[in-house]
Design a protein around this motif. Structure first.
Motif, mmCIF file in Angstrom:
data_model
loop_
_atom_site.group_PDB
_atom_site.id
_atom_site.type_symbol
_atom_site.label_atom_id
_atom_site.label_comp_id
_atom_site.label_asym_id
_atom_site.label_seq_id
_atom_site.Cartn_x
_atom_site.Cartn_y
_atom_site.Cartn_z
ATOM 1 N N GLY A 10 0.763 -1.245 0.000
ATOM 2 C CA GLY A 10 0.000 0.000 0.000
ATOM 3 C C GLY A 10 0.790 1.290 0.000
ATOM 4 O O GLY A 10 0.211 2.362 0.122
ATOM 5 N N PHE A 11 2.090 1.217 -0.150
ATOM 6 C CA PHE A 11 2.912 2.426 -0.175
ATOM 7 C C PHE A 11 3.104 2.899 -1.611
ATOM 8 O O PHE A 11 3.163 2.093 -2.540
ATOM 9 C CB PHE A 11 4.273 2.173 0.473
ATOM 10 N N ALA A 12 3.224 4.218 -1.787
ATOM 11 C CA ALA A 12 3.361 4.796 -3.125
ATOM 12 C C ALA A 12 4.717 4.471 -3.755
ATOM 13 O O ALA A 12 4.820 4.317 -4.969
ATOM 14 C CB ALA A 12 3.161 6.311 -3.066
ATOM 15 N N ALA A 13 5.754 4.390 -2.952
ATOM 16 C CA ALA A 13 7.106 4.117 -3.462
ATOM 17 C C ALA A 13 7.978 3.658 -2.293
ATOM 18 O O ALA A 13 7.531 3.625 -1.151
ATOM 19 C CB ALA A 13 7.693 5.367 -4.109
ATOM 20 N N SER A 14 9.228 3.324 -2.592
ATOM 21 C CA SER A 14 10.103 2.790 -1.550
ATOM 22 C C SER A 14 11.064 3.824 -0.954
ATOM 23 O O SER A 14 11.850 3.483 -0.082
ATOM 24 C CB SER A 14 10.906 1.610 -2.097
ATOM 25 N N GLN A 15 11.002 5.066 -1.399
ATOM 26 C CA GLN A 15 11.857 6.100 -0.806
ATOM 27 C C GLN A 15 11.353 6.408 0.602
ATOM 28 O O GLN A 15 10.166 6.336 0.886
ATOM 29 C CB GLN A 15 11.853 7.383 -1.640
ATOM 30 N N GLY A 17 10.759 9.041 2.352
ATOM 31 C CA GLY A 17 9.688 10.016 2.493
ATOM 32 C C GLY A 17 8.314 9.421 2.219
ATOM 33 O O GLY A 17 7.351 9.684 2.949
ATOM 34 N N TYR A 18 8.219 8.604 1.191
ATOM 35 C CA TYR A 18 6.949 7.949 0.860
ATOM 36 C C TYR A 18 6.568 6.912 1.925
ATOM 37 O O TYR A 18 5.402 6.768 2.281
ATOM 38 C CB TYR A 18 7.025 7.262 -0.502
ATOM 39 N N LEU A 19 7.561 6.188 2.417
ATOM 40 C CA LEU A 19 7.288 5.184 3.448
ATOM 41 C C LEU A 19 6.782 5.850 4.719
ATOM 42 O O LEU A 19 5.832 5.377 5.341
ATOM 43 C CB LEU A 19 8.545 4.357 3.737
ATOM 44 N N LEU A 20 7.415 6.952 5.088
ATOM 45 C CA LEU A 20 6.980 7.664 6.284
ATOM 46 C C LEU A 20 5.569 8.213 6.122
ATOM 47 O O LEU A 20 4.748 8.112 7.030
ATOM 48 C CB LEU A 20 7.958 8.800 6.595
ATOM 49 N N LYS A 21 5.299 8.795 4.969
ATOM 50 C CA LYS A 21 3.960 9.343 4.725
ATOM 51 C C LYS A 21 2.922 8.222 4.797
ATOM 52 O O LYS A 21 1.862 8.386 5.406
ATOM 53 C CB LYS A 21 3.910 10.029 3.370
ATOM 54 N N GLY A 22 3.223 7.083 4.193
ATOM 55 C CA GLY A 22 2.307 5.950 4.215
ATOM 56 C C GLY A 22 2.079 5.395 5.611
ATOM 57 O O GLY A 22 1.031 4.837 5.907
#
Length: 82
Positions: A10-15, A17-22
């Motif tokens: 369910g995460f937008a990407a593996s960077q 910043g994206y992981l934290l937002k998710g």
């Protein structure tokens, strides 16, 4: 952290910043200590798809697929002890 298929969970990407937002977090990016703490929060985050922390998925991988790379091919040593 490419060993985990983050999009599948369910995460937008593996960077980071994206992981934290998710995972519902925000942090001050690009400070080493803050990035390390943020990574620990992501690894402790319970994935809704598995009901387990992300770290559990990472540890399921065979050791050969987990590696630590550095820019040098020599053992770490403390130069002060020489």
């Amino acid at each position: 952290m490419s060993e985990i298929d983050w999009r599948k969970h369910g995460f937008a990407a593996s960077q980071l910043g994206y992981l934290l937002k998710g995972a519902g977090y925000f942090h001050q990016a690009h400070r080493a200590v803050d990035d390390c703490h943020a990574l620990l929060e992501v690894l402790d985050f319970v994935l809704p798809t598995t009901g387990a922390p992300a770290l559990a998925l990472l540890l399921e991988k065979p050791p050969a697929s987990r590696r630590c790379e550095s820019g040098q091919s020599r053992p770490l040593s403390n130069s002060r002890t020489r």
